[in-house]
Design a protein around this motif. Sequence first.
Motif, short mmCIF file in Angstrom:
data_model
loop_
_atom_site.label_atom_id
_atom_site.label_comp_id
_atom_site.label_asym_id
_atom_site.label_seq_id
_atom_site.Cartn_x
_atom_site.Cartn_y
_atom_site.Cartn_z
N GLN A 58 0.83 -1.21 0.00
CA GLN A 58 0.00 0.00 0.00
C GLN A 58 0.86 1.26 0.00
O GLN A 58 0.58 2.22 -0.73
N THR A 59 1.92 1.24 0.80
CA THR A 59 2.82 2.38 0.84
C THR A 59 3.52 2.58 -0.50
O THR A 59 3.68 3.71 -0.99
N GLN A 60 3.93 1.49 -1.13
CA GLN A 60 4.57 1.58 -2.43
C GLN A 60 3.61 2.20 -3.46
O GLN A 60 4.03 3.03 -4.28
N GLY A 61 2.35 1.79 -3.39
CA GLY A 61 1.37 2.36 -4.32
C GLY A 61 1.19 3.85 -4.13
O GLY A 61 1.07 4.61 -5.10
N ILE A 62 1.17 4.29 -2.87
CA ILE A 62 1.02 5.72 -2.59
C ILE A 62 2.24 6.49 -3.08
O ILE A 62 2.12 7.57 -3.67
N ILE A 63 3.42 5.93 -2.86
CA ILE A 63 4.65 6.60 -3.30
C ILE A 63 4.67 6.73 -4.83
O ILE A 63 5.02 7.78 -5.38
N LEU A 64 4.29 5.66 -5.52
CA LEU A 64 4.31 5.69 -6.98
C LEU A 64 3.29 6.69 -7.55
O LEU A 64 3.56 7.37 -8.53
N SER A 65 2.12 6.77 -6.94
CA SER A 65 1.07 7.64 -7.47
C SER A 65 1.11 9.05 -6.90
O SER A 65 0.36 9.92 -7.34
N ALA A 66 2.01 9.31 -5.94
CA ALA A 66 2.05 10.64 -5.29
C ALA A 66 2.36 11.74 -6.28
O ALA A 66 1.90 12.88 -6.12
N LEU A 76 17.75 10.54 -0.44
CA LEU A 76 17.83 11.09 0.91
C LEU A 76 16.47 11.07 1.59
O LEU A 76 16.37 10.74 2.78
N ALA A 77 15.42 11.41 0.84
CA ALA A 77 14.07 11.39 1.41
C ALA A 77 13.67 9.98 1.80
O ALA A 77 12.99 9.78 2.83
N ALA A 78 14.09 8.97 1.03
CA ALA A 78 13.75 7.59 1.35
C ALA A 78 14.38 7.17 2.67
O ALA A 78 13.79 6.40 3.44
N GLU A 79 15.57 7.65 2.94
CA GLU A 79 16.23 7.32 4.21
C GLU A 79 15.49 7.91 5.40
O GLU A 79 15.50 7.34 6.49
N ILE A 96 9.40 11.11 1.26
CA ILE A 96 9.49 10.79 -0.15
C ILE A 96 8.16 11.03 -0.86
O ILE A 96 8.12 11.45 -2.02
N ILE A 97 7.05 10.82 -0.15
CA ILE A 97 5.74 11.12 -0.72
C ILE A 97 5.59 12.62 -0.95
O ILE A 97 5.14 13.06 -2.02
#
Length: 479
Positions: free
Chosen positions: A76-84, A125-128, A134-135
């Motif tokens: 679910q988090t991956q989907g939000i990150i991809l569509s953000a 950097l945001a991913a860390e 990152i979103i």
Amino acid sequence: MDHQSPSRKAPGLCSLRYSLALLLHFCNVAMISQRSCLTLTIVSMVNSSAPQGVPNASTSEHLDSIKNPVYNWSPQTQGIILSAIIYGMPFAQIPMGYISGLYPIKTVTSLGLLLSSLCNMLVPLAAEQGESLIIACRVVQGLSQGTVMVAQYTVWSKWAPPLERNRLTSVSVSGNMLGPCISLFATGFISQSLGWPVVFYIFGAGGCALSLLWFLLFYDDPAEHPWISLSEKEFITSSIVQVSSGGKSVPTKAIIKSLPVWAISLCCFAFSWTNTIMFMYMPTFLRAKLLINTREVRRRAGRLLTPLPPQNGVLSGLPYLLGWVFGNLAGCLADFFLARKILSLITIRKLFTTLGLLLPSLFSVSLLHPGASHLSTVACLMLASATPSFCTAGMLINPLDIAPRYYGLVKGITILFGIIGGLISSTLTGIILNQDPESSWLKIFLLMAALNVTSLIFYLVFMKVDVQDWAKELQQIRL
């Protein structure tokens, strides 16, 4: 508007205007590559071939974990990150369309690309720091890319002679199709050799360089450009009806009531609906129809177990490459027909809009034939994904015909409709696939075809190519 060619001739492919179109082409390549590279690198970011935190891990495994950090993000988090990145785009369309008519396009476009590139470089950097950052970074990136999407179209209201608008627009916009193709082929190799964070640094740095070049080389008015030749300057200025950029109030009610604007907007809705289904759900359809699991191939490539096999790379990248070819071909043919007076401008717009909406419908419905071979299925799927690019010489440039003064604003409205169409189609297609797997593709493709045909009929009836009355006011007061 007078669409006749002036008597003077100007240099063609070696001219400054074509150089700027090519530069804008690469700006779009960089921007769309930034948008799409995360769809491949995220597989490496959340999966690993070795357990993390093992005390006796080898030195090579430790170095690989440094080069390719892994995060525990849920699906679910991956989907939000991809569509953000899509979340920020709708908020940029109409405001930026209005601003692009008031402020220098040079500044708006270069700053938008620069901000998108910086956000791309900040992704590792945001991913860390966590998924929330990152979103937020992707949302800002979407806002900046939405700004460039709208503002760049306004360039050709002053730089493109009427008989070259289709070519110049198709050259610049076709970067949107070449970008994902380059990203698809390059991301796997960069991730494997240098690590996935370097992907964001390379595409981000490239975008920063291009934004600087655009700021240095582009001028809003060709008459003010210091490096343009006198013959080209005279050719452009004598070909184009110069519109005022004064601060008059926007005819909002007239735009809302305009049937030509609605016709273009509905076609953009259908155009984006088709593109979203074709490119987002092509692996799903191939897996269901031909048992080709392209997701597993990409997952293996993301885990750095093996490079992406050539045949699957071509299978994934060919629709984008074909779309790039068809878009440029449409622009060249449209200008050829117009210059030779083979077809009128209104016929050209109708022809290429019909090709861009009707051909994908025909090819997608052909996919449902039970006796289709694997080769014919793949061919139809490729063509259904690529042929919408014919709209580049159709309804996608039509706002410049009917409202050159408000081109940015009208284009922003139509792009907003397209974004909404893409969001609805991706959500609805997922729901249909989950609820009715047996007959889902029949419903998906028939619904897409019905929407395309309905929008096309409305467009053919109500579209115009003459400057609308509500867009003539500022031209009439020009000295």
